[in-house]
Write a protein that holds these residues in place. Structure first.
Motif, PDB file in Angstrom:
ATOM      1  N   LYS A  53       0.832  -1.206   0.000  1.00  0.00           N
ATOM      2  CA  LYS A  53       0.000   0.000   0.000  1.00  0.00           C
ATOM      3  C   LYS A  53       0.867   1.257   0.000  1.00  0.00           C
ATOM      4  N   LEU A  57       0.921   4.055  -2.832  1.00  0.00           N
ATOM      5  CA  LEU A  57       0.657   5.441  -2.452  1.00  0.00           C
ATOM      6  C   LEU A  57       1.740   6.360  -2.999  1.00  0.00           C
ATOM      7  N   THR A  61       0.805   9.273  -5.708  1.00  0.00           N
ATOM      8  CA  THR A  61       1.129  10.665  -5.413  1.00  0.00           C
ATOM      9  C   THR A  61       2.010  11.255  -6.511  1.00  0.00           C
ATOM     10  N   ARG A  69      -4.889   7.793  -4.652  1.00  0.00           N
ATOM     11  CA  ARG A  69      -4.139   8.304  -3.498  1.00  0.00           C
ATOM     12  C   ARG A  69      -5.074   8.528  -2.306  1.00  0.00           C
ATOM     13  N   LEU A  72      -6.354   5.253  -0.882  1.00  0.00           N
ATOM     14  CA  LEU A  72      -5.316   4.574  -0.098  1.00  0.00           C
ATOM     15  C   LEU A  72      -5.139   5.227   1.270  1.00  0.00           C
ATOM     16  N   ILE A  73      -5.084   6.539   1.294  1.00  0.00           N
ATOM     17  CA  ILE A  73      -4.908   7.250   2.564  1.00  0.00           C
ATOM     18  C   ILE A  73      -6.064   6.946   3.507  1.00  0.00           C
TER      19      ILE A  73
END
Length: 82
Positions: A53, A57, A61, A69, A72-73
């Motif tokens: 992950k 990410l 980004t 992005r 994922l965050i």
């Protein structure tokens, strides 16, 4: 991604002898990014580990894939909170 320094060369990606190369990106990062795109990452069926992950990410980004992005965050924050 289009604003990156990588612009490709003549015939790049046209054959096995002239593959597309992405300088500074590891195979692991690229595989992780592709796994995220292909996986049902944002469901309970998640099978990717934290390192995958994080690698995905990083590329999301760098390349401006804002939806990936942000997803994922959000997903990673939920894992930290639980």
């Amino acid at each position: 991604m289009l604003e990156s320094a990588h612009t490709g060369g003549d015939g790049e990606g046209q054959s096995d002898e002239h593959p597309i190369t992405l300088e500074g990106i590891s195979n692991f990062e690229m595989e992780s990014f592709m796994d995220v795109i292909q996986a049902k990452l944002f469901t309970d069926e998640d099978k990717l580990d934290w390192k995958q992950k994080s690698a995905a990410l990083h590329l999301a980004t760098m390349w401006g894939f804002d939806d990936i992005r942000n997803g994922l965050i959000t997903f990673m924050e939920r894992q930290i909170d639980s």
